[in-house]
Design an enzyme around this catalytic site. Sequence first.
Site, short mmCIF file in Angstrom:
data_model
loop_
_atom_site.label_atom_id
_atom_site.label_comp_id
_atom_site.label_asym_id
_atom_site.label_seq_id
_atom_site.Cartn_x
_atom_site.Cartn_y
_atom_site.Cartn_z
N GLU A 17 69.56 19.55 11.93
CA GLU A 17 68.80 19.90 10.72
C GLU A 17 69.70 20.14 9.50
O GLU A 17 69.22 20.20 8.38
CB GLU A 17 67.89 21.12 10.91
CG GLU A 17 66.76 20.89 11.89
CD GLU A 17 65.84 22.10 12.01
OE1 GLU A 17 66.06 23.10 11.30
OE2 GLU A 17 64.90 22.03 12.80
N GLU A 62 69.03 32.45 9.06
CA GLU A 62 68.91 31.93 10.42
C GLU A 62 68.88 30.42 10.29
O GLU A 62 67.82 29.82 10.19
CB GLU A 62 67.65 32.49 11.11
CG GLU A 62 67.66 32.28 12.62
CD GLU A 62 67.09 30.94 13.03
OE1 GLU A 62 67.82 29.92 12.92
OE2 GLU A 62 65.94 30.90 13.47
N ASP A 105 60.69 34.90 19.57
CA ASP A 105 61.96 34.85 20.29
C ASP A 105 62.65 36.19 20.07
O ASP A 105 63.33 36.41 19.07
CB ASP A 105 62.81 33.70 19.75
CG ASP A 105 64.14 33.55 20.47
OD1 ASP A 105 64.55 34.50 21.19
OD2 ASP A 105 64.80 32.51 20.30
N HIS A 107 64.51 30.33 22.03
CA HIS A 107 63.72 29.14 21.70
C HIS A 107 64.63 27.92 21.47
O HIS A 107 64.14 26.78 21.49
CB HIS A 107 62.84 29.39 20.46
CG HIS A 107 63.57 29.33 19.16
ND1 HIS A 107 64.37 30.36 18.69
CD2 HIS A 107 63.64 28.35 18.22
CE1 HIS A 107 64.87 30.02 17.51
NE2 HIS A 107 64.45 28.81 17.20
#
Length: 486
Positions: free
Chosen positions: A252, A243, A151, A430
């Site tokens: 998440e 990230e 990406d 992505h």
Amino acid sequence: MSNGPGRVPLVKVRAYPAFDIHATPKFDLIKDKRAERGEKNRGGVRLCWFVDFRRRWVSLEAKLARIRNLGGGSPFSGGGYSNGYSHHPTTEKPHRQRRGGRRPRDGRDGGAGGGGWARASEPERRPCTDFDKAYFQSYSHVGIHEEMIKDRVRTETYKAAITQHQNSIAGKVVVDVGCGTGILSIFCAQVGAKRVYAVDASEIAIQASAVVKANNLSDTVIVLHGRVEDVEIDEGVDVIISEWMGYMLLYESMLESVITARDRWLKPGGLILPSSATLYMAPVTHTDRYRDSIDFWRNVYGIDMSAMLALAKQCAFEEPSVETISGENVLTWPHVVKQVDCYAVTIDELKSVATRYRFKSMMRAPLHGFAFWFDVEFNGPAIFPTSTDSPSLFIGSSSNNPVDGSQRKKRSNPNEALVLSTAPEDPPTHWQQTLIYLYDPVDLEQDQLIEGSVTLSQSKENPRFMNIRLEYAAGGRAFVKESVMR
């Protein structure tokens, strides 16, 4: 529940079997090297029929059995490569305090030998659950790292941010939270970081160590195989880079690890990259998607298969869909769902995020659902808007959100702002966009109001999952849709 005077009737969407939010969740584990990926692209929509690296569904019993068979339980027990730096995770007890609290650092006044880094208190170290172990195992597969590194928008923006802030990184101590293959750690070393602690709980840390060694950076980049909550760093750090963003920004729950690293190690005045994030939502129309997934069943090679419609709607739209849309699909200016200042955000405030919205459609079109996307900025501490006086097509919100849904955070120097955006009108990433589809479209007229609320909350069974409750009203009718992002 009474609607009250003047309220439109509330219709709860139960025409199709509803997913039980409190059922035993399923989660991701990718260790099988034979997992393959395939995909079809139709009209810019990614329709996945493959085993997705982030979202493979396996039952809990099977998952735990596989973890045991893959090498003996916890990914943190032995075998972790430390690059010459040993850490000793604390044995967790089942009666821990509530997550997000703070407690005194037991028996530590100055780190090893009394000369290291210490705070008067540090965040409560929550136990590592079976869900966490499975989550970390899912990142052991090379495919997910390949997807992220390829990406270019993502990776090149991070590299540009590191270069832009090299004066704050050179000669400084950096922590890379969730380092993966170690690429961001190496970028930091290349601009002159004194030392980089690359932390990852996944087995990919072993490969990261090999990558660091192959690039002759072992004296600078120290790979720590373990959770941020468990590894020990006996000095304060000047920079945290990570990230951490998931689909819909908060999926998440990796931001919690960044907060933990910040509260454990970041020196006063330290730098966090990215520094702030904003989650947006907007109503969308997507006739092609609805036609391909639903209307297709009305006439299949001359056969009436409309009996399949209810099941098709359930299968296609019951859960959030990660796909790419364009700006032409968006019906209004976006609404700010959540602004995150990485210097100040707490773990507790991420457990549940709620907002009310009020949109005015800019065109006559069917409303098929709502899209969510985010952007992050690489600056010092964010300055959030204090005034909501600017005009907009968006005409209302809760007191916690700007009236102008298109309004971005103020910057001390906008010309120097570096932004990574996943908006529909920007180059694709992505992350794509996350769409919550309605089971049945709502026909809108130009300037028609769409109002309601959305609540994003961590699943009680697995905080890495996200429960989504969407209430919306348009055309004199109101609806509720509940879904889970897993």
